[in-house]
Motif scaffolding. Structure first.
Motif, short mmCIF file in Angstrom:
data_model
loop_
_atom_site.label_atom_id
_atom_site.label_comp_id
_atom_site.label_asym_id
_atom_site.label_seq_id
_atom_site.Cartn_x
_atom_site.Cartn_y
_atom_site.Cartn_z
N ALA A 197 74.88 11.51 -32.04
CA ALA A 197 74.39 10.92 -30.80
C ALA A 197 74.09 12.01 -29.77
O ALA A 197 73.07 11.96 -29.07
N HIS A 198 74.98 13.00 -29.70
CA HIS A 198 74.76 14.11 -28.77
C HIS A 198 73.51 14.90 -29.18
O HIS A 198 72.72 15.32 -28.32
N LEU A 199 73.34 15.12 -30.48
CA LEU A 199 72.18 15.87 -30.95
C LEU A 199 70.89 15.13 -30.62
O LEU A 199 69.88 15.75 -30.24
N PHE A 203 68.03 16.84 -28.47
CA PHE A 203 66.65 16.98 -28.97
C PHE A 203 65.66 16.37 -27.98
O PHE A 203 64.59 16.93 -27.73
N GLU A 204 66.02 15.21 -27.43
CA GLU A 204 65.13 14.53 -26.50
C GLU A 204 64.93 15.36 -25.23
O GLU A 204 63.81 15.52 -24.74
N GLY A 207 62.85 18.36 -26.03
CA GLY A 207 61.52 18.04 -26.53
C GLY A 207 61.28 18.60 -27.92
O GLY A 207 60.19 19.09 -28.23
N VAL A 208 62.31 18.51 -28.79
CA VAL A 208 62.20 19.04 -30.15
C VAL A 208 62.53 17.94 -31.15
O VAL A 208 63.04 16.88 -30.78
N ALA A 209 62.27 18.24 -32.44
CA ALA A 209 62.48 17.21 -33.46
C ALA A 209 63.40 17.66 -34.59
O ALA A 209 63.63 16.92 -35.53
N LYS A 217 64.55 26.90 -29.24
CA LYS A 217 64.25 26.63 -27.83
C LYS A 217 65.45 26.94 -26.94
O LYS A 217 65.28 27.48 -25.84
N ALA A 218 66.65 26.60 -27.40
CA ALA A 218 67.85 26.88 -26.61
C ALA A 218 68.03 28.38 -26.36
O ALA A 218 68.37 28.81 -25.26
#
Length: 226
Positions: A197-199, A203-204, A207-209, A217-218
């Protein structure tokens, strides 16, 4: 009426015949189960053979080992660049040190896969690379960007505007270290479902999938320390 498969020409470059045989078996398996076909146009055991066959066959993809005595994969990448080779090179290597990954990517490789992960990652790696995208699985991406930060001395951009909760930051930090969902759950004393759920939330917000995209990105944004 069946539709002909798109064929991707591949050159295998590794000094171990048994390893090349294993790759042939894997590619043949993919040919029977994938919409894209793979055609091996040559095999090389040295840098010189690789350069010669590349000039003759013009493969779309080269699967390249990092050890090709008396030279290495970095030399091969440099030689291919001198030829203005316009295909893709995917590294398949037993070397898991961060500096090997960094040097290979810096020299022009499109991806890097550890040999002990080939069975689970090779097909995705090839598919990603032939679609003009870089392939670095999470455990590889973390090391690559760790060195990227070391050599550049700073992140590419800042993470201003991205607000993560403290727990999301903890989950993201462990993700960057290459931990699985189960390992993250154990270290943070939460359930695997909670980790997922945290992941999803992370991701949202980023803006990654995928896990790899989140790691990249991090690190680029300086949200976590490499």
């Amino acid at each position: 009426m069946s539709v002909a498969k798109e064929l991707v020409s591949i050159l295998l470059v590794d000094d171990e015949p048994q390893f090349r045989q294993g790759i042939r078996i894997l590619l043949n398996f993919y040919n029977n189960s994938s919409s894209v076909g793979f055609n091996i146009v040559g095999e090389a055991a040295s840098v010189e053979q690789a350069v010669k066959l590349t000039t003759e066959q013009h493969p779309a993809l080269i699967l390249l080992d990092m050890e090709l005595p008396p030279e290495d994969g970095i030399t091969a990448l440099h030689r291919l660049a001198e030829l203005s080779y316009n295909g893709k090179v995917l590294i398949l290597s037993a070397h898991q040190q961060d500096d090997w990954v960094f040097r290979a990517m810096q020299a022009g490789a499109w991806g890097y896969v550890f040999k002990d992960q080939l069975a689970s990652q090779l097909h995705e790696a090839i598919t990603t690379v032939i679609n003009n995208k870089i392939y670095l699985p999470p455990e590889v991406a973390t090391g690559f960007f760790r060195l990227f930060h070391y050599y550049t001395g700073h992140s590419l951009t800042t993470g201003a505007g991205i607000e993560l909760t403290e727990r999301e930051k903890e989950v993201l930090n462990w993700l960057v270290q290459g931990a699985s969902n189960e390992q993250i759950a154990g270290r943070l004393y939460i359930t695997v479902a909670t980790v997922k759920a945290h992941l999803t939330a992370i991701f949202e917000k980023l803006g990654v999938a995928s896990r790899t995209q989140a790691i990249v990105k991090a690190l680029k944004l300086g949200l976590v320390c490499p």
